[in-house]
Design an enzyme around this catalytic site. Structure first.
Site, PDB file in Angstrom:
ATOM      1  N   HIS A  88       0.830  -1.208   0.000  1.00 44.67           N
ATOM      2  CA  HIS A  88       0.000   0.000   0.000  1.00 44.67           C
ATOM      3  C   HIS A  88       0.870   1.265   0.000  1.00 44.67           C
ATOM      4  O   HIS A  88       0.668   2.169  -0.817  1.00 44.67           O
ATOM      5  CB  HIS A  88      -0.947   0.019   1.202  1.00 44.67           C
ATOM      6  CG  HIS A  88      -1.605   1.350   1.392  1.00 44.67           C
ATOM      7  ND1 HIS A  88      -2.682   1.770   0.634  1.00 44.67           N
ATOM      8  CD2 HIS A  88      -1.293   2.389   2.200  1.00 44.67           C
ATOM      9  CE1 HIS A  88      -3.006   2.996   0.990  1.00 44.67           C
ATOM     10  NE2 HIS A  88      -2.182   3.404   1.936  1.00 44.67           N
ATOM     11  N   HIS A 107       1.362   5.093  -2.602  1.00 44.87           N
ATOM     12  CA  HIS A 107       1.628   6.508  -2.288  1.00 44.87           C
ATOM     13  C   HIS A 107       2.814   7.113  -3.026  1.00 44.87           C
ATOM     14  O   HIS A 107       2.847   8.317  -3.251  1.00 44.87           O
ATOM     15  CB  HIS A 107       1.892   6.675  -0.785  1.00 44.87           C
ATOM     16  CG  HIS A 107       0.664   6.632   0.065  1.00 44.87           C
ATOM     17  ND1 HIS A 107      -0.159   7.721   0.236  1.00 44.87           N
ATOM     18  CD2 HIS A 107       0.107   5.643   0.794  1.00 44.87           C
ATOM     19  CE1 HIS A 107      -1.160   7.403   1.042  1.00 44.87           C
ATOM     20  NE2 HIS A 107      -1.030   6.136   1.396  1.00 44.87           N
ATOM     21  N   GLU A 124      -6.024   9.330  -0.060  1.00 43.60           N
ATOM     22  CA  GLU A 124      -6.325   7.893  -0.021  1.00 43.60           C
ATOM     23  C   GLU A 124      -7.381   7.462  -1.040  1.00 43.60           C
ATOM     24  O   GLU A 124      -7.263   6.392  -1.626  1.00 43.60           O
ATOM     25  CB  GLU A 124      -6.774   7.470   1.396  1.00 43.60           C
ATOM     26  CG  GLU A 124      -5.677   7.564   2.452  1.00 43.60           C
ATOM     27  CD  GLU A 124      -4.553   6.523   2.305  1.00 43.60           C
ATOM     28  OE1 GLU A 124      -4.682   5.595   1.481  1.00 43.60           O
ATOM     29  OE2 GLU A 124      -3.533   6.672   3.013  1.00 43.60           O
ATOM     30  N   SER A 157      -4.146   0.608  -4.588  1.00 32.42           N
ATOM     31  CA  SER A 157      -3.567  -0.610  -4.011  1.00 32.42           C
ATOM     32  C   SER A 157      -4.626  -1.683  -3.753  1.00 32.42           C
ATOM     33  O   SER A 157      -4.322  -2.709  -3.156  1.00 32.42           O
ATOM     34  CB  SER A 157      -2.774  -0.292  -2.732  1.00 32.42           C
ATOM     35  OG  SER A 157      -3.599   0.308  -1.754  1.00 32.42           O
TER      36      SER A 157
END
Ligand code: PHE
Ligand code: CO
Length: 301
Positions: A135, A140, A183, A207
């Protein structure tokens, strides 16, 4: 196999009980990754790469290529850092997992992005409740190469330090903004190809196999134009797909909207009720009004 991550305490928050790990910065123990660990990376990487073609925004896909990430092996933070530091001055640091809020904000404010060093187990490829290396790194890191987004993340860190000093309510407002942008954000890319041009930039989506498809193609969720005060009032889901996604027009829009000092906004929001995760309001710019199919009625945080 890896040493287990060092969990130090469980903290009761508005998101339920979350593990908080040691705040130490750790050297990525790259040589300890097992074949199974690299295999998990490969499985997830290949699967997401296929799903994200045509679904993730151009910036995400282009920057991932610039980093030279491949399914062959878990990337080394040092290799990524050479590219990242030269481009936007950001640096990845290894951590055991979720950090206390103030520690996290302080890293961002100094252009350090904490990446969990360990990767999920093979049986967790479809879902893991807390952030792991896949993730953090796959999700990110690519956008940190984008100068605007890199500045946004740093500004968020500075804003977090400030909100932390203002109190718990300001922090709730700011956390919602992070949730619905960093997110779970969508972006509208003009592409002239006849579809609605909506693409993914949020890390929590890129993700996740299921949510990458759901957020764009399912009729169930709302897709609504970005509206900062509105987002700061909107509760969210942590254990199901989002009921609502917010769509930015550009990273410039995100930067411009978040440039002002939020202190007066927090004061104003303190007088207003929060909005349930699935609500559509009169003034919303609606791209899709969700059917609400499959929604749990309880559980917004
Ligand atoms: N401008 C915000 C403040 O004054 C800081 C911020 C910037 C927050 C970018 C989020 C994203 O608090
Ligand atoms: Co994340």
């Amino acid at each position: 196999m890896n040493a287990p991550p060092r969990r130090v305490e469980h903290q009761q928050t508005d998101k339920g009980t979350v593990p908080i790990y040691t705040t130490a910065i750790v050297e990525q123990p790259w040589s300890t990754y097992s074949r199974a660990d690299h295999g998990t990376w490969a499985t997830l990487f290949k699967r997401q790469q296929q799903i994200l073609a045509g679904r993730a925004c151009r910036e995400f896909i282009g920057n991932q290529q610039r980093f030279g990430m491949t399914p062959d092996a878990i990337p080394k933070f040092d290799d990524l850092n050479r590219v990242l530091k030269a481009a936007t001055g950001w640096e990845l640091i290894g951590v055991e997992g979720l950090l206390p809020e103030l520690t996290f904000f302080d890293h961002l404010a100094n252009r350090r992005f904490p990446v969990t060093w360990w990767i999920r187990k093979p049986e967790q490829v479809d879902y893991i409740a807390e952030p792991d290396l896949f993730h953090d790194l796959f999700g990110h890191v690519p956008l940190l190469l984008n100068p605007l987004f890199a500045d946004y993340m740093q500004a968020y860190g500075c804003g977090g330090v400030k909100a932390h000093g203002l109190g718990a309510e300001a922090l709730v407002n700011l956390t919602r903004l992070y949730w619905y942008t960093v997110e779970f954000g969508l972006i509208r890319e003009g592409n002239g190809s006849g579809d609605d041009g909506l693409r993914i930039y949020g890390s929590g989506i890129v993700s996740s196999k299921g949510e990458s498809i759901h957020c764009l193609e399912s009729p169930a969720p709302n897709r609504i134009g970005f509206d900062m005060p509105r987002i700061m009032r909107t509760r969210y889901r942590i254990d199901t797909y989002q009921k609502t996604y917010f769509v930015i027009d550009s990273f410039e829009q995100l930067m411009e909207a978040t440039r002002p000092d939020f202190t007066p906004l927090y004061a104003q929001l303190a007088t207003q009720e929060s909005i349930p995760a699935g609500s559509v309001l009169q003034n919303d710019k609606v791209y899709n009004r969700g059917t609400g199919e499959g929604w749990a009625s309880e559980g917004d945080v």
